[in-house]
Write a protein that holds these residues in place. Structure first.
Motif, PDB file in Angstrom:
ATOM      1  N   UNK A  94       0.816  -1.212   0.000  1.00 49.84           N
ATOM      2  CA  UNK A  94       0.000   0.000   0.000  1.00 49.84           C
ATOM      3  C   UNK A  94       0.849   1.261   0.000  1.00 49.84           C
ATOM      4  N   UNK A  95       0.308   2.306  -0.592  1.00 51.77           N
ATOM      5  CA  UNK A  95       0.874   3.653  -0.504  1.00 51.77           C
ATOM      6  C   UNK A  95       0.020   4.421   0.499  1.00 51.77           C
ATOM      7  N   UNK A  96       0.574   4.694   1.679  1.00 50.39           N
ATOM      8  CA  UNK A  96      -0.204   5.261   2.779  1.00 50.39           C
ATOM      9  C   UNK A  96       0.021   6.751   2.996  1.00 50.39           C
ATOM     10  N   UNK A  97       0.987   7.333   2.299  1.00 46.91           N
ATOM     11  CA  UNK A  97       1.244   8.767   2.495  1.00 46.91           C
ATOM     12  C   UNK A  97       1.598   9.395   1.153  1.00 46.91           C
ATOM     13  N   UNK A  98       0.600  10.020   0.550  1.00 49.76           N
ATOM     14  CA  UNK A  98       0.799  10.753  -0.704  1.00 49.76           C
ATOM     15  C   UNK A  98      -0.282  11.821  -0.788  1.00 49.76           C
ATOM     16  N   UNK A  99       0.109  13.018  -1.173  1.00 52.53           N
ATOM     17  CA  UNK A  99      -0.838  14.124  -1.300  1.00 52.53           C
ATOM     18  C   UNK A  99      -1.363  14.133  -2.731  1.00 52.53           C
ATOM     19  N   UNK A 403      -3.190   9.160  17.426  1.00 50.44           N
ATOM     20  CA  UNK A 403      -2.940   8.938  16.002  1.00 50.44           C
ATOM     21  C   UNK A 403      -2.697   7.459  15.720  1.00 50.44           C
ATOM     22  N   UNK A 404      -3.227   6.979  14.601  1.00 50.68           N
ATOM     23  CA  UNK A 404      -3.061   5.577  14.218  1.00 50.68           C
ATOM     24  C   UNK A 404      -1.734   5.351  13.501  1.00 50.68           C
ATOM     25  N   UNK A 405      -1.279   6.364  12.783  1.00 51.21           N
ATOM     26  CA  UNK A 405       0.034   6.337  12.150  1.00 51.21           C
ATOM     27  C   UNK A 405       0.643   7.727  12.304  1.00 51.21           C
ATOM     28  N   UNK A 406       1.930   7.831  12.045  1.00 55.67           N
ATOM     29  CA  UNK A 406       2.589   9.134  12.065  1.00 55.67           C
ATOM     30  C   UNK A 406       3.197   9.387  10.692  1.00 55.67           C
ATOM     31  N   UNK A 407       2.823  10.522  10.095  1.00 54.06           N
ATOM     32  CA  UNK A 407       3.373  10.907   8.813  1.00 54.06           C
ATOM     33  C   UNK A 407       4.758  11.505   8.980  1.00 54.06           C
ATOM     34  N   UNK A 408       5.748  10.899   8.364  1.00 52.33           N
ATOM     35  CA  UNK A 408       7.160  11.306   8.396  1.00 52.33           C
ATOM     36  C   UNK A 408       7.852  10.847   9.686  1.00 52.33           C
ATOM     37  N   UNK A 505      -2.841  -0.168   7.167  1.00 54.80           N
ATOM     38  CA  UNK A 505      -3.806   0.616   6.393  1.00 54.80           C
ATOM     39  C   UNK A 505      -5.110   0.708   7.182  1.00 54.80           C
ATOM     40  N   UNK A 506      -6.073   1.444   6.647  1.00 54.77           N
ATOM     41  CA  UNK A 506      -7.366   1.585   7.325  1.00 54.77           C
ATOM     42  C   UNK A 506      -8.357   0.497   6.911  1.00 54.77           C
ATOM     43  N   UNK A 507      -7.910  -0.461   6.108  1.00 59.18           N
ATOM     44  CA  UNK A 507      -8.784  -1.565   5.726  1.00 59.18           C
ATOM     45  C   UNK A 507      -9.263  -2.332   6.959  1.00 59.18           C
ATOM     46  N   UNK A 508     -10.489  -2.852   6.901  1.00 57.99           N
ATOM     47  CA  UNK A 508     -10.943  -3.736   7.963  1.00 57.99           C
ATOM     48  C   UNK A 508     -10.119  -5.022   7.915  1.00 57.99           C
ATOM     49  N   UNK A 509     -10.157  -5.787   9.003  1.00 67.19           N
ATOM     50  CA  UNK A 509      -9.304  -6.966   9.096  1.00 67.19           C
ATOM     51  C   UNK A 509      -9.530  -7.934   7.949  1.00 67.19           C
ATOM     52  N   UNK A 510     -10.783  -8.110   7.561  1.00 71.02           N
ATOM     53  CA  UNK A 510     -11.069  -9.018   6.447  1.00 71.02           C
ATOM     54  C   UNK A 510     -10.386  -8.538   5.166  1.00 71.02           C
ATOM     55  N   UNK A 511     -10.437  -7.230   4.928  1.00 68.58           N
ATOM     56  CA  UNK A 511      -9.786  -6.673   3.750  1.00 68.58           C
ATOM     57  C   UNK A 511      -8.279  -6.803   3.824  1.00 68.58           C
TER      58      UNK A 511
END
Length: 544
Positions: A94-99, A403-408, A505-511
């Motif tokens: 996954x790409x999790x940080x892109x504007x 926060x669930x993740x930290x950017x940078x 990622x923010x996907x549910x566990x099944x995903x």
């Protein structure tokens, strides 16, 4: 400590090295399969071979080349390497940080602009050889009733009236041949929308200066990219180009600003598009791409996409509350699309998280009252060289706010307790190596703090941040830079980071489970390719 023999010393040495690396994801993985071990060795051998050959040659305009050198200078060498070509085939998760506003190659954006008669361009003065490097283009879709009054005089004609709108195609076709003609026009637009090596490493020699150039690239493109018909094609290209680079899921950040700043513009050019309609467009494009892939038997190449709702760090707390309310409303209407909430902008000069504590602390309760699924914070934090500055201290607040993740998280390595908390709470770090280097946080990959995070067992997802500005489209360049600059990091560690990008990622566990299973199948095929291709490269190299 004393040793009775060299063999005893060597045994203790090996034990110490293993203990030091025990927290790394590639070491925690345990025993490798025969295929994994072979592929990892082949990649290490290719890396060593090219370090001793390709990176020791002389290149015009590239003084003292070395693996992991400053990206914009070394990019032309990187694309010549077999290592880069191998990594292009890697399934990257996954790409999790892109504007989103900086995810499509500028050359493609220019082609899109040429399709729409509404797109116009103007300059503050007539362009010539002496000023073309300093005059920025301004781009805007005009309503049909204003197009007839647009100028037809070339932007490079001395008779051009400063500030007069000229149709995009007319401006391009009439560009002075002495300035390169249509190609010169494209280069003018491209130079304004990207950062070049001289800017990154010479003229803009502080974080503040390079951020000024960085921010100007968004001002150039914003109104054109956010023209609704073009924007839909833009989203499609972002998704397709990501898939082409082995990315199977994306969570782009989209800036939403209530008011006149960078609005999305309607097809007729007359009005601003409500944000909910932008999400409708995103959803439509997403579903179209997935349907096309399924019809081609390629549905496993792309799991999907969600967006992180972002707004800018210069708004007031009162205005932020309005954005939080809108984010909740969009989550209610598009629960499958909204992944989280973030505040973006230069942490070193804009507002810290503490400035917004009152509305941010209310956000969870606001969600409960609205009856929507959780919208987590996914905050930028610590994108700074500072130590104890407001930007550095944002890390504390990001973590306290959940926060669930930290950017940078560039300055995270200065904070042992925060690293401990990130590991305990499984807060992944969205590391953007090339972005950090170009924006002058580090001089090369060898100086980047990423190895400290990996060695301490922090979960990391590699990200590209603003690839159209930096020229690191997709994720292959970032993976290359990380691999090329380390003797420890190998293919297995890259794979673990790719898996973490899905797990966090923010996907549910099944995903997530489905995405990981698909990734694993693609990874096994990739390993087979690595062994075969790597051996071919090494055999060819030894023959020469």
């Amino acid at each position: 400590m004393s040793f009775s023999s060299i063999s005893e010393y060597q045994a203790h040495r090996d034990e110490l090295i293993l203990a030091d690396r025990a927290q790394r994801a590639d070491h925690k993985k345990g025993q490798l399969s025969e295929l994994e071990a072979r592929a990892d060795k082949v990649v290490r051998d290719v890396r060593a071979f090219e370090a001793a050959t390709i990176w020791t040659r002389e290149y015009q305009g590239v003084p003292h080349p070395f693996p992991g050198m400053e990206f914009l200078t070394g990019r032309s060498i990187i694309v010549q390497t077999e290592l880069f070509k191998i990594l292009e085939k890697m399934p990257k998760g996954a790409l999790l940080h892109a504007h989103l506003d900086a995810t499509v190659n500028v050359s493609h954006v220019i082609k899109l602009a040429m399709k729409y008669p509404a797109i116009h361009v103007r300059a503050s003065t007539a362009l010539n050889a002496s000023n073309i490097g300093s005059v920025l283009p301004e781009l805007l879709p005009l309503p049909e009733e204003l197009r007839s009054s647009a100028g037809q005089v070339s932007l490079t004609d001395s008779k051009y009236t400063p500030g007069t709108w000229v149709p995009f195609n007319r401006a391009r076709e009439s560009f002075d041949p002495q300035l390169g003609g249509p190609e010169g026009f494209d280069q003018w637009i491209t130079a304004a929308a990207t950062i070049n090596p001289t800017e990154a490493y010479v003229t803009h020699n502080t974080v503040t200066k390079i951020w000024q150039k960085f921010q100007s690239t968004f001002r150039v493109n914003a109104h054109m990219i956010r023209y609704r018909p073009l924007h839909k094609e833009y989203i499609r290209e972002f998704i397709l180009s990501s898939i082409a680079d082995g990315i199977s899921y994306v969570e782009p950040r989209i800036n939403f600003v209530l008011g006149e700043i960078r609005p999305f513009i309607s097809a007729d050019g007359l009005s601003h598009v409500p944000h909910r309609e932008i999400l409708q467009d995103f959803d439509e494009v997403l579903n179209d791409v997935k349907a096309e892939l399924k019809a081609q038997g390629r549905e496993d190449e792309f799991i999907g996409a969600r967006i992180i709702y972002t707004t800018l760090r210069f708004i007031t707390p009162e205005n932020l509350e309005l954005h939080l309310q809108e984010c909740i409303a969009l989550k209610k209407e598009f629960p499958h699309l909204i992944a989280g909430f973030d505040l973006v902008g230069d942490e070193n000069v804009l507002k810290p998280l503490t400035y917004y504590l009152e509305p941010l602390l209310k956000f969870k309760e606001m969600q409960k009252e609205a009856g929507v699924p959780e919208i987590p914070f996914i905050f930028h934090g610590g994108e700074t060289l500072g130590d104890g500055t407001e930007a550095d201290m944002n890390l504390y607040d990001a973590i306290l706010l959940g926060t669930k993740r930290i950017g940078h998280g560039f300055s995270l390595v200065k904070h042992p307790k925060l690293i401990e908390i990130c590991k305990e709470r499984e807060i992944a770090i969205e590391v953007c190596p090339i972005s950090n280097e170009i924006l002058r946080l580090t001089s090369s990959m060898h100086m980047h703090p990423l190895p400290i995070l990996l060695n301490q067992g922090v979960h990391v997802a590699l990200c590209s941040d603003d690839p159209s500005v930096f020229g690191n489209m997709g994720l292959t360049f970032d993976y290359f830079q990380v691999l090329a600059a380390s003797e420890i990091t190998g293919l297995i560690q890259l794979g673990e980071m790719a898996k973490d990008s899905i797990k966090f990622s923010s996907l549910e566990q099944e995903g997530k489970d489905r995405a990981l299973a698909i990734w694993q199948k693609r990874w096994e095929k990739f390993l087979e390719y690595v062994v075969a291709e790597g051996q071919r490269v090494l055999a060819k190299g030894s023959a020469n």
